[in-house]
Design a protein around this motif. Structure first.
Motif, short mmCIF file in Angstrom:
data_model
loop_
_atom_site.label_atom_id
_atom_site.label_comp_id
_atom_site.label_asym_id
_atom_site.label_seq_id
_atom_site.Cartn_x
_atom_site.Cartn_y
_atom_site.Cartn_z
N GLN A 176 0.69 -1.08 0.14
CA GLN A 176 -0.10 -0.10 0.17
C GLN A 176 0.98 1.22 -0.28
OE1 GLN A 176 -2.39 -0.81 3.56
NE2 GLN A 176 -4.04 -1.45 2.24
N ALA A 177 1.92 1.17 0.62
CA ALA A 177 2.92 2.49 0.65
C ALA A 177 3.49 2.57 -0.47
CB ALA A 177 3.78 2.20 1.75
N ALA A 178 4.04 1.62 -1.12
CA ALA A 178 4.74 1.50 -2.44
C ALA A 178 3.84 2.03 -3.57
CB ALA A 178 5.40 0.22 -2.82
N PHE A 179 2.60 1.58 -3.56
CA PHE A 179 1.45 2.00 -4.39
C PHE A 179 1.23 3.64 -4.30
CE2 PHE A 179 -2.71 2.31 -6.56
CZ PHE A 179 -2.62 1.65 -7.61
N ALA A 180 0.98 3.97 -3.01
CA ALA A 180 0.61 5.35 -2.78
C ALA A 180 1.67 6.30 -3.36
CB ALA A 180 0.52 5.73 -1.41
N ASN A 181 2.93 5.73 -3.11
CA ASN A 181 4.22 6.74 -3.26
C ASN A 181 4.42 6.74 -4.80
OD1 ASN A 181 7.42 6.49 -4.17
ND2 ASN A 181 7.23 7.59 -2.21
N ASN A 182 4.16 5.44 -5.74
CA ASN A 182 4.37 5.52 -6.86
C ASN A 182 3.23 6.32 -7.45
OD1 ASN A 182 5.63 4.20 -9.27
ND2 ASN A 182 3.21 3.33 -9.74
N SER A 183 1.88 6.27 -7.07
CA SER A 183 1.11 7.23 -7.63
C SER A 183 1.27 8.52 -7.41
CB SER A 183 -0.26 7.00 -6.78
OG SER A 183 -0.89 5.55 -7.07
N GLN A 184 1.82 9.02 -6.40
CA GLN A 184 2.15 10.39 -6.40
C GLN A 184 3.27 10.88 -7.17
OE1 GLN A 184 3.73 11.42 -2.58
NE2 GLN A 184 3.17 13.41 -2.46
#
Length: 116
Positions: free
Chosen positions: A84-92
């Motif tokens: 979830q953290a990696a996905f949020a960071n990648n989205s940003q």
């Protein structure tokens, strides 16, 4: 005088493409949180940008297996909080890259139209 879009846009297009590839990989990890023996995957974004430096077209990223802190009892290596953290960071980061590309294109359009 011709415009070299690859020179003008730099590596913005490759960055966006890699961010999209990474989003697909991370979403697959999230979708397989409960799949027995599923191995979480990711890409090393910085290494991929270096590997693709100077290429005219984006290439498929080299997919790596993520090293988990703890493997599940069913052999699954997906750690929900990490994904979830990696996905949020990648989205940003994707949004930032997209905004940067949009600004570059707007500047090019102004230059073509002769506006300042």
């Amino acid at each position: 005088m011709s415009i070299s879009f690859s020179r003008a846009l730099g590596n913005s297009v490759q960055a966006i493409d890699l961010r999209l590839q990474r989003a697909e990989i991370l979403s697959s990890n999230l979708a397989n949180t409960d799949t027995p023996n599923y191995q979480a995957k990711d890409i090393d974004f910085s290494a991929e940008m270096q590997r693709q430096r100077g290429e005219m077209t984006s290439q498929p990223a080299q997919v790596l297996y993520r090293v988990p802190q703890q493997i599940g009892a069913d052999g699954n290596t997906v750690e929900l909080h990490t994904e979830q953290a990696a996905f949020a960071n990648n989205s940003q980061s994707f949004q930032v890259s997209l905004s940067f590309l949009s600004m570059q294109l707007a500047s090019m359009q102004k230059a073509i139209e002769g506006k300042s």
